[in-house]
Design a protein around this motif. Structure first.
Motif, PDB file in Angstrom:
ATOM      1  N   ALA A  66      17.215  -3.973   4.643  1.00  0.00           N
ATOM      2  CA  ALA A  66      18.669  -3.900   4.663  1.00  0.00           C
ATOM      3  C   ALA A  66      19.189  -2.529   5.065  1.00  0.00           C
ATOM      4  CB  ALA A  66      19.233  -4.270   3.290  1.00  0.00           C
ATOM      5  N   HIS A  67      18.383  -1.482   4.890  1.00  0.00           N
ATOM      6  CA  HIS A  67      18.879  -0.128   5.121  1.00  0.00           C
ATOM      7  C   HIS A  67      18.037   0.690   6.095  1.00  0.00           C
ATOM      8  CE1 HIS A  67      20.894  -1.041   1.209  1.00  0.00           C
ATOM      9  NE2 HIS A  67      21.899  -0.482   1.851  1.00  0.00           N
ATOM     10  N   THR A  68      17.042   0.069   6.689  1.00  0.00           N
ATOM     11  CA  THR A  68      16.253   0.749   7.718  1.00  0.00           C
ATOM     12  C   THR A  68      16.524   0.047   9.044  1.00  0.00           C
ATOM     13  OG1 THR A  68      14.534   1.174   6.067  1.00  0.00           O
ATOM     14  CG2 THR A  68      13.967   1.593   8.371  1.00  0.00           C
ATOM     15  N   ALA A  75       8.958  -5.009   6.900  1.00  0.00           N
ATOM     16  CA  ALA A  75      10.347  -4.930   6.418  1.00  0.00           C
ATOM     17  C   ALA A  75      10.519  -5.935   5.282  1.00  0.00           C
ATOM     18  CB  ALA A  75      11.318  -5.216   7.553  1.00  0.00           C
ATOM     19  N   VAL A  76      10.955  -5.460   4.117  1.00  0.00           N
ATOM     20  CA  VAL A  76      11.045  -6.300   2.927  1.00  0.00           C
ATOM     21  C   VAL A  76      12.384  -6.074   2.219  1.00  0.00           C
ATOM     22  CG1 VAL A  76       8.546  -6.246   2.576  1.00  0.00           C
ATOM     23  CG2 VAL A  76       9.987  -4.537   1.437  1.00  0.00           C
ATOM     24  N   VAL A  77      12.693  -6.958   1.289  1.00  0.00           N
ATOM     25  CA  VAL A  77      13.815  -6.720   0.385  1.00  0.00           C
ATOM     26  C   VAL A  77      13.442  -5.529  -0.493  1.00  0.00           C
ATOM     27  CG1 VAL A  77      15.179  -7.652  -1.524  1.00  0.00           C
ATOM     28  CG2 VAL A  77      14.499  -9.130   0.388  1.00  0.00           C
ATOM     29  N   SER A  78      14.334  -4.568  -0.587  1.00  0.00           N
ATOM     30  CA  SER A  78      14.018  -3.326  -1.287  1.00  0.00           C
ATOM     31  C   SER A  78      13.591  -3.574  -2.733  1.00  0.00           C
ATOM     32  CB  SER A  78      15.230  -2.393  -1.282  1.00  0.00           C
ATOM     33  OG  SER A  78      15.019  -1.307  -2.160  1.00  0.00           O
ATOM     34  N   PRO A  79      12.377  -3.163  -3.100  1.00  0.00           N
ATOM     35  CA  PRO A  79      11.979  -3.298  -4.502  1.00  0.00           C
ATOM     36  C   PRO A  79      12.766  -2.360  -5.408  1.00  0.00           C
ATOM     37  CG  PRO A  79      10.328  -2.059  -3.272  1.00  0.00           C
ATOM     38  CD  PRO A  79      11.304  -2.596  -2.270  1.00  0.00           C
ATOM     39  N   VAL A  80      13.231  -1.238  -4.855  1.00  0.00           N
ATOM     40  CA  VAL A  80      13.999  -0.285  -5.656  1.00  0.00           C
ATOM     41  C   VAL A  80      15.355  -0.881  -6.021  1.00  0.00           C
ATOM     42  CG1 VAL A  80      14.838   2.073  -5.827  1.00  0.00           C
ATOM     43  CG2 VAL A  80      12.814   1.590  -4.451  1.00  0.00           C
ATOM     44  N   ALA A  81      15.974  -1.557  -5.063  1.00  0.00           N
ATOM     45  CA  ALA A  81      17.269  -2.191  -5.339  1.00  0.00           C
ATOM     46  C   ALA A  81      17.150  -3.214  -6.457  1.00  0.00           C
ATOM     47  CB  ALA A  81      17.803  -2.858  -4.069  1.00  0.00           C
ATOM     48  N   ALA A 121       0.821  -1.210   0.000  1.00  0.00           N
ATOM     49  CA  ALA A 121       0.000   0.000   0.000  1.00  0.00           C
ATOM     50  C   ALA A 121       0.852   1.257   0.000  1.00  0.00           C
ATOM     51  CB  ALA A 121      -0.933   0.005   1.214  1.00  0.00           C
ATOM     52  N   ALA A 122       2.066   1.144   0.549  1.00  0.00           N
ATOM     53  CA  ALA A 122       2.950   2.305   0.643  1.00  0.00           C
ATOM     54  C   ALA A 122       4.388   1.825   0.779  1.00  0.00           C
ATOM     55  CB  ALA A 122       2.565   3.181   1.825  1.00  0.00           C
ATOM     56  N   LEU A 123       5.308   2.738   0.504  1.00  0.00           N
ATOM     57  CA  LEU A 123       6.727   2.429   0.589  1.00  0.00           C
ATOM     58  C   LEU A 123       7.441   3.646   1.153  1.00  0.00           C
ATOM     59  CD1 LEU A 123       9.143   0.517  -0.165  1.00  0.00           C
ATOM     60  CD2 LEU A 123       9.223   1.716  -2.367  1.00  0.00           C
ATOM     61  N   LEU A 124       8.324   3.401   2.124  1.00  0.00           N
ATOM     62  CA  LEU A 124       9.124   4.476   2.699  1.00  0.00           C
ATOM     63  C   LEU A 124      10.581   4.217   2.337  1.00  0.00           C
ATOM     64  CD1 LEU A 124       9.315   7.026   4.354  1.00  0.00           C
ATOM     65  CD2 LEU A 124       9.320   5.639   6.437  1.00  0.00           C
ATOM     66  N   VAL A 125      11.163   5.100   1.535  1.00  0.00           N
ATOM     67  CA  VAL A 125      12.523   4.922   1.011  1.00  0.00           C
ATOM     68  C   VAL A 125      13.465   5.860   1.759  1.00  0.00           C
ATOM     69  CG1 VAL A 125      13.967   4.976  -1.050  1.00  0.00           C
ATOM     70  CG2 VAL A 125      11.535   4.406  -1.251  1.00  0.00           C
ATOM     71  N   THR A 126      14.477   5.284   2.410  1.00  0.00           N
ATOM     72  CA  THR A 126      15.446   6.092   3.148  1.00  0.00           C
ATOM     73  C   THR A 126      16.877   5.909   2.648  1.00  0.00           C
ATOM     74  OG1 THR A 126      15.652   4.356   4.831  1.00  0.00           O
ATOM     75  CG2 THR A 126      14.060   6.123   5.252  1.00  0.00           C
TER      76      THR A 126
END
Length: 370
Positions: A103-105, A128-134, A20-25
């Protein structure tokens, strides 16, 4: 146009995974999605029926920079840390579940987000998931491929220039300093990583830092470096003999090991193509070194992806069953490290194609005596 394509690919991925949402840091992921290059940011994304809606949060130091760089998302300037403001915005947007990059949060950051969501009485739950952006970043688009190729070309030009500079008696630090000075003069934004200059017995250490040690005549020298150009990394390694001075027996041993590593590197490069697994490429290098009786001295993976970061997916190593895809840019860098004697590593950056691969670092890599 480019950002819209990236956001569409991300939207498809998030919908497939029920997000539903993604928070990218992770800042390279932030840059990839919206172009922001500052050092403090959080990008909040909500999945809606008409696509994604994103908002970048950063602090007042980056007001003008965000205004000039950010595309595809609106911008909010915060008084404090961007993370709490981003979490509150997600709560207000009505997201029922928010994914974060495991991995990064950090655990502390995840707890902070959960506390904020509870404080707003939001039904949103954190995942917490494997980054879809990566994963999206593993396959490079046309612009990324052009930038990576340009960075690699500049790296090759710098290496060729250093061949007229390096000589016995110099310190490793002198070589690294000259290379980095020339890189800056040529337009590089900086180095992709700390330059590795390792001579003599120190070349048996895969990640040896440059020291005040002087390069002895007849010693092997491993030079591993990369530059940053337009935000993208280059990476290459060459091993060469500096001057004359070692015994014939030792030189013959150095040459034999060198030729074995070169054969392994070329075997791995030849195995690269769309659809082949990362493990198969690693196996090609190891089997070649096994035939030469040197496999046990190859102590790291065969390669890695690179782009906005020097180490990205995919990892070219054993048990990595992910198939390579056309458009991936990876390194091929087998090595042999004989403790107390010397080491040899040869590395190219290659672009995966449907039929094979294109070598982006075509600088000479055969046996060379300066």
């Amino acid at each position: 146009m480019l950002e819209r394509l990236r956001w569409k690919r991300l939207a498809d991925h998030l919908r497939r995974n029920g997000s539903a949402a993604l928070l990218v840091t992770h800042l390279p992921d932030v840059r990839y999605l919206c172009g922001f290059t500052g050092s403090s940011a959080a990008l909040a994304i909500v999945v809606g029926p008409r696509g994604l809606r994103g908002r970048l949060f950063t602090d007042g130091r980056y007001r003008d920079q965000a205004a000039s760089e950010v595309t595809g998302a609106s911008v909010t300037i915060t008084r404090g840390s961007p993370l709490p403001a981003a979490a509150k915005w997600l709560a207000a947007a009505g997201a029922v579940r928010c994914d974060v990059d495991a991995a990064h949060t950090s655990i502390a950051a995840q707890k902070q987000i959960v506390k904020i969501l509870k404080g707003t009485h939001s039904p949103c739950r954190l995942r917490a998931v494997v980054s879809p952006v990566a994963r999206l970043r593993e396959v490079k688009d046309d612009i990324e491929q052009e930038r990576l190729a340009a960075a690699a070309r500049l790296g090759c030009e710098l290496y060729d220039g250093m061949l007229t500079f390096i000589e016995p008696g110099m310190t490793e630090v002198e070589v690294a300093a000259e290379l980095e000075y020339r890189a800056r003069k040529a337009g590089a934004e900086g180095m992709s990583f700390e330059t590795i200059v390792a001579s003599g017995t120190r070349s048996s250490m895969p990640h040896a830092r440059a020291t005040a040690n002087r390069i002895e005549a007849g010693a092997l020298l491993t030079l591993d470096f990369g530059i940053m150009l337009d935000g993208y990394c280059s990476d290459m390694t060459r091993t060469l003999q500096v001057g004359q001075g070692t015994s014939r027996v030792r030189q013959r041993r150095q040459r034999e090991v060198f030729e074995a590593v070169l054969a392994a590197q070329e075997a791995a490069v030849a195995s690269v193509r769309h659809g082949v697994t990362a493990e198969a490429v690693d196996t090609a290098a190891r089997n070649s070194l096994k035939a030469a009786g040197l496999a046990k001295w190859f102590t790291h993976s065969t390669g890695h992806g690179l782009g906005l970061e020097i180490h990205e997916g995919p990892r070219i190593a054993a048990k990595q069953t992910e198939p390579l895809c056309a458009g991936m840019v990876i390194t091929i860098e087998p090595g042999v490290y004989l403790t107390g004697e010397f080491g040899v590593r040869i590395e190219d950056t290659v672009r995966v194609t449907e039929e094979g691969c294109e070598i982006l670092t075509p600088a000479y890599k055969g046996w060379l005596e300066l």
